[in-house]
Design an enzyme around this catalytic site. Structure first.
Site, PDB file in Angstrom:
ATOM      1  N   ASN A   1       0.846  -0.991   0.032  1.00  0.00           N
ATOM      2  CA  ASN A   1      -0.258  -0.336  -0.444  1.00  0.00           C
ATOM      3  C   ASN A   1       1.146   1.270  -0.076  1.00  0.00           C
ATOM      4  O   ASN A   1       0.469   2.173  -0.739  1.00  0.00           O
ATOM      5  CB  ASN A   1      -0.840   0.287   1.203  1.00  0.00           C
ATOM      6  CG  ASN A   1      -1.499  -1.577   1.125  1.00  0.00           C
ATOM      7  OD1 ASN A   1      -2.217  -1.551   0.114  1.00  0.00           O
ATOM      8  ND2 ASN A   1      -2.700  -0.975   1.992  1.00  0.00           N
ATOM      9  N   ARG A  28      -4.905   2.029 -12.960  1.00  0.00           N
ATOM     10  CA  ARG A  28      -3.578   2.500 -12.412  1.00  0.00           C
ATOM     11  C   ARG A  28      -2.576   0.739 -12.617  1.00  0.00           C
ATOM     12  O   ARG A  28      -3.336  -0.171 -11.584  1.00  0.00           O
ATOM     13  CB  ARG A  28      -3.625   3.189 -12.023  1.00  0.00           C
ATOM     14  CG  ARG A  28      -2.341   3.255 -11.067  1.00  0.00           C
ATOM     15  CD  ARG A  28      -1.946   4.973  -9.787  1.00  0.00           C
ATOM     16  NE  ARG A  28      -1.767   6.038 -10.839  1.00  0.00           N
ATOM     17  CZ  ARG A  28      -2.663   7.145 -10.863  1.00  0.00           C
ATOM     18  NH1 ARG A  28      -3.266   7.110  -9.680  1.00  0.00           N
ATOM     19  NH2 ARG A  28      -2.572   8.129 -11.500  1.00  0.00           N
ATOM     20  N   HIS A  39     -15.187   3.099 -15.097  1.00  0.00           N
ATOM     21  CA  HIS A  39     -14.599   2.530 -13.375  1.00  0.00           C
ATOM     22  C   HIS A  39     -16.208   1.643 -13.767  1.00  0.00           C
ATOM     23  O   HIS A  39     -16.403   0.506 -12.588  1.00  0.00           O
ATOM     24  CB  HIS A  39     -14.560   3.221 -12.350  1.00  0.00           C
ATOM     25  CG  HIS A  39     -14.381   2.025 -11.118  1.00  0.00           C
ATOM     26  ND1 HIS A  39     -14.768   2.772 -10.250  1.00  0.00           N
ATOM     27  CD2 HIS A  39     -12.421   1.782 -11.291  1.00  0.00           C
ATOM     28  CE1 HIS A  39     -13.957   2.098  -9.118  1.00  0.00           C
ATOM     29  NE2 HIS A  39     -13.086   1.261  -9.407  1.00  0.00           N
ATOM     30  N   TYR A  43     -12.644 -10.100  -2.270  1.00  0.00           N
ATOM     31  CA  TYR A  43     -13.023  -8.731  -2.010  1.00  0.00           C
ATOM     32  C   TYR A  43     -14.570  -8.914  -1.251  1.00  0.00           C
ATOM     33  O   TYR A  43     -15.242  -9.720  -2.047  1.00  0.00           O
ATOM     34  CB  TYR A  43     -12.466  -7.309  -2.678  1.00  0.00           C
ATOM     35  CG  TYR A  43     -11.896  -7.853  -3.503  1.00  0.00           C
ATOM     36  CD1 TYR A  43     -10.239  -7.971  -3.138  1.00  0.00           C
ATOM     37  CD2 TYR A  43     -11.592  -6.700  -4.996  1.00  0.00           C
ATOM     38  CE1 TYR A  43      -9.309  -7.293  -3.529  1.00  0.00           C
ATOM     39  CE2 TYR A  43     -10.198  -6.346  -5.318  1.00  0.00           C
ATOM     40  CZ  TYR A  43      -8.304  -6.638  -4.392  1.00  0.00           C
ATOM     41  OH  TYR A  43      -7.356  -6.627  -4.678  1.00  0.00           O
ATOM     42  N   ARG A  93     -14.070   2.445   4.758  1.00  0.00           N
ATOM     43  CA  ARG A  93     -12.850   1.418   4.900  1.00  0.00           C
ATOM     44  C   ARG A  93     -11.972   2.140   4.755  1.00  0.00           C
ATOM     45  O   ARG A  93     -10.784   2.697   5.691  1.00  0.00           O
ATOM     46  CB  ARG A  93     -12.894   0.492   3.382  1.00  0.00           C
ATOM     47  CG  ARG A  93     -11.467  -0.276   3.602  1.00  0.00           C
ATOM     48  CD  ARG A  93     -11.593  -1.706   3.178  1.00  0.00           C
ATOM     49  NE  ARG A  93     -12.001  -0.862   0.931  1.00  0.00           N
ATOM     50  CZ  ARG A  93     -10.376  -0.392   0.101  1.00  0.00           C
ATOM     51  NH1 ARG A  93     -10.068  -0.536   0.723  1.00  0.00           N
ATOM     52  NH2 ARG A  93     -10.980  -0.477  -0.624  1.00  0.00           N
TER      53      ARG A  93
END
Length: 706
Positions: free
Chosen positions: A48, A404, A434, A467, A563
């Site tokens: 991250n 990305r 998206h 996910y 989140r």
């Protein structure tokens, strides 16, 4: 800001993101979790941070270089943000190494998994290491002498390297330097022989043992691991590129040579070597990160998956079968009977894959239209699209090349789909697509029927196991008509129109949300019950935040599960005292976007691909889809309510920007949201299997014993 000034109404976006990563790191330090799962969380925090520096810090540095002074909603200039980010990131890195060296590695060693330092090798292990070096390291890697700083080699972003300081040449005084680059994907962990357990040595430690062999006849004074992070905040100039595909390939090339935004280096690095690296890479002191342990902790993700050691891992939670999908029935027949809500990863993503595979082979299917944002390496969905096209069906795939860090993969998919005859569209000029939608057009006995899949997550069967996302399968004609109009608008020159049910960014999605919020405010002012619930990944859009503040001032109850980034400041008297924000970090990544409103008792529920951020609402093509199917709507409401009750993995955002872990109340009852949803999925599957056994049980003659 003076001490008497009121706190800003917004949290800084970058610092809020760093606090999200801190919550991930908190999972790595949580002693109630299995050790290898904690190691996995630590690796995630490192990965991250890599992306954060490449994108967010890289962008801020470019703003500073352009002498940008515009303040963000929290009142900070780019220079102030960079300073604050540096301080917070240094603290986080220190916490990472404290976690690895003082907690995880001692615990793992006790469980039989141990990193062996060069001075800890047994005689037998050292002989094995020598053989590994001679056969797998020395022939592969090549040192590069650096005679002057302007000759510094072009190193791969995020790659591990060794800087070697050699004694001055005869008659000279200045030290000499060489770089030993390891490239993009080196083998980092080498297993060592051991009587029991798992012992390993790191590549850089192995090299340090024999570094002199790369410099025969020279005196090696020092060898230091280092790692650089390059700026990746670059976008294609669509007004100048001959086409989007070429433009994206140029962006990928530019990233290879972009400026260094972070230098990680071993803490043992001497002042002369550090000065050389800082000068050669053009890195300021604020963005040099000395590490008291191994670099690139993201590599430890692979170690977390070593075979065996099951007691150090989570109990498996395999996805369950959806009770609404009969695996022996056609997906078309199943969807015709009712709308189907899928909740991943608790339920399997297989019905979506099966729908597209059946569509590829069904002679009645005329066309398939789909948006691909991120896919797996060996995607069965992409394979099905190719097969459909090759069998004569009209297949249109919008492949978003600007996803990305997946740009290269998507370029590859786009080219292979084109070769199979698929009509490929490389995104929308000036925007990033998206939205997640697939439309299947099928000729049936009664005429043309459209089947649609809307989702919050990608068409990726791998991440669907990791996910938390939701998807909705339907043949509702109004939703199908909206989906078709939406697809035509983004693939052609159609003017965006007034949809029947959906809303789309960048045209109407924010306005739709603002209208819904204003509706709750009006009802509350009339003394009626009003309630807003939302589960999103990030919240930073100023217009939506101001609208939520207005709702709170009017007395509307607002429950948010955010989140990651949250720039809204909750719990401030006379501003946001009716807003509660929780964040859940658990074994799965919370990724769904679910929104709820209570207009006069008629509960409205939507799913969306969009986070509540300016980039999503202004610069992306996104969807907001109502879920009107009653059972599906009630399931989603139950999911939102479950989020608010999590007192095991839930953390409450306080008005000062800190997060407080929620604890069970006086009754001691625990509610862990993800475990709760998985239990419900298991129970639903069990009920389904029992009903199927009842239906297919052979008839027994009366009075006959079994």
């Amino acid at each position: 800001m003076s001490e008497s000034s009121p706190p800003p109404k917004f949290f800084n976006r970058e610092l809020s993101w760093l606090e999200f990563n801190q919550r991930v790191l908190d999972e790595a330090t949580d002693e109630s979790l299995p050790l290898l799962e904690r190691l996995k969380f630590l690796a995630i925090t490192s990965s991250n941070l890599d992306e954060f520096f490449m994108v967010r810090v890289g962008g801020l540095q470019m703003l500073r270089e352009r002498r940008g002074t515009r303040r963000d909603p929290a009142g900070m200039t780019p220079t102030q943000q960079l300073k604050a980010v540096s301080q917070r990131a240094h603290q986080m890195v220190a916490d990472q190494y404290r976690c690895l060296l003082d907690q995880l590695e001692p615990g793992l060693a006790g469980a039989g998994i141990q990193r062996v330092a060069p001075d800890q090798l047994t005689e037998h292990q050292e002989s094995v290491v020598q053989k590994i070096f001679d056969s797998e390291v020395f022939p592969v890697y090549t040192p590069m002498a650096v005679h002057a700083e302007d000759e510094f080699p072009l190193l791969i972003n995020k790659s591990l390297n060794i800087c070697v300081r050699l004694a001055p040449a005869e008659g000279g005084e200045s030290p000499r330097f060489a770089i030993l680059p390891f490239g993009a994907a080196p083998v980092r962990f080498f297993r060592l022989p051991a009587d029991e357990g798992y012992r390993y040595i790191l590549l850089e430690d192995l090299v340090s043992l024999f570094i002199g062999q790369f410099f025969s006849g020279e005196t090696v004074l020092e060898s230091v691991p280092f790692r650089l992070t390059r700026n990746a905040d670059m976008s294609v100039r669509e007004d100048q590129a001959p086409d989007l595909l070429t433009g994206m390939e140029e962006v990928l090339d530019a990233r290879k040579e972009s400026s260094c935004v972070r230098l990680e280096v071993a803490q043992s690095c001497s002042p002369p070597t550090l000065a050389f690296l800082k000068s050669a890479l053009g890195v300021g002191a604020d963005y040099v990160f000395p590490a008291r342990g191994p670099l690139d902790l993201s590599a430890w993700m692979s170690l977390s998956g070593i075979p065996g050691f099951d007691d150090l891992k989570y109990e498996p939670w395999p996805p369950r079968k959806s009770p609404d999908v009969d695996p022996t029935d056609s997906m078309f027949d199943t969807i015709q009977r009712k709308g189907i809500l899928l909740s991943m990863p608790y339920e399997s993503f297989e019905p979506v894959v099966r729908l597209i595979e059946q569509a590829a082979d069904d002679p009645g299917v005329l066309a398939i239209k789909i948006i691909l944002y991120r896919t797996s390496r060996n995607s069965p969905i992409v394979a099905a699209l190719k097969r459909a096209s090759e069998s004569g069906k009209h297949v249109t795939a919008l492949v978003e090349l600007k996803a990305r860090f997946d740009e290269a993969r998507n370029i590859g998919w786009a080219k292979s789909l084109e070769q199979a005859g698929v009509q490929v569209i490389y995104g929308v000029k000036g925007l990033k697509t998206h939205a997640k939608v697939c439309i299947i057009i099928r000729r049936e006995a009664h005429g043309i029927q459209r089947y649609v899949h809307f989702a919050t997550g990608n068409y990726n069967e791998v991440t669907a196991k990791l996910y938390c996302d939701v998807g909705f399968l339907t043949c509702d004609e109004e939703l199908a008509a909206d989906a078709t109009s939406f697809f035509n608008a983004i693939t052609g020159y159609s003017v965006p129109q007034q949809y029947r049910k959906i809303a789309a960014a960048p045209f109407s999605l924010r306005d739709k949300l603002l209208d819904l919020i204003d509706g709750e405010i009006d009802r509350r002012k009339r003394g009626q019950r009003a309630h807003i619930m939302a589960q999103i990944n990030s919240l930073s859009d100023p217009k939506l935040i101001h609208a939520l503040y207005r709702a709170s001032k009017a007395g509307v109850r607002v429950d948010l599960n955010v989140r990651g980034i949250c720039c809204l400041r909750p719990g401030v008297p006379e501003l946001s005292e009716h807003i509660r924000v929780v964040s859940i970090l658990d074994r799965y990544l919370e990724h769904a976007r679910i929104i709820y409103f209570y207009p006069g008792g008629a509960e409205l529920v939507y799913i969306s691909s969009a986070d509540w951020m300016q980039r999503n609402l202004d610069k992306r093509v996104e969807l907001l889809v109502p879920i009107e199917d009653a059972p599906s709507r009630q399931r989603l409401i139950a999911v939102l309510k479950s989020y608010t009750r999590d007192n095991v993995k839930g953390r409450k955002l306080l008005a000062d920007g800190t997060y407080q872990r929620r604890r069970p109340g006086k009754d001691g009852r625990k509610h862990r949201h993800q475990e709760h949803l998985y239990r419900l999925a298991c129970e639903a599957e069990k009920t389904l299997e029992q009903s199927q056994r009842t239906v297919f049980r052979p008839h027994r003659a009366a009075g006959k014993e079994e």
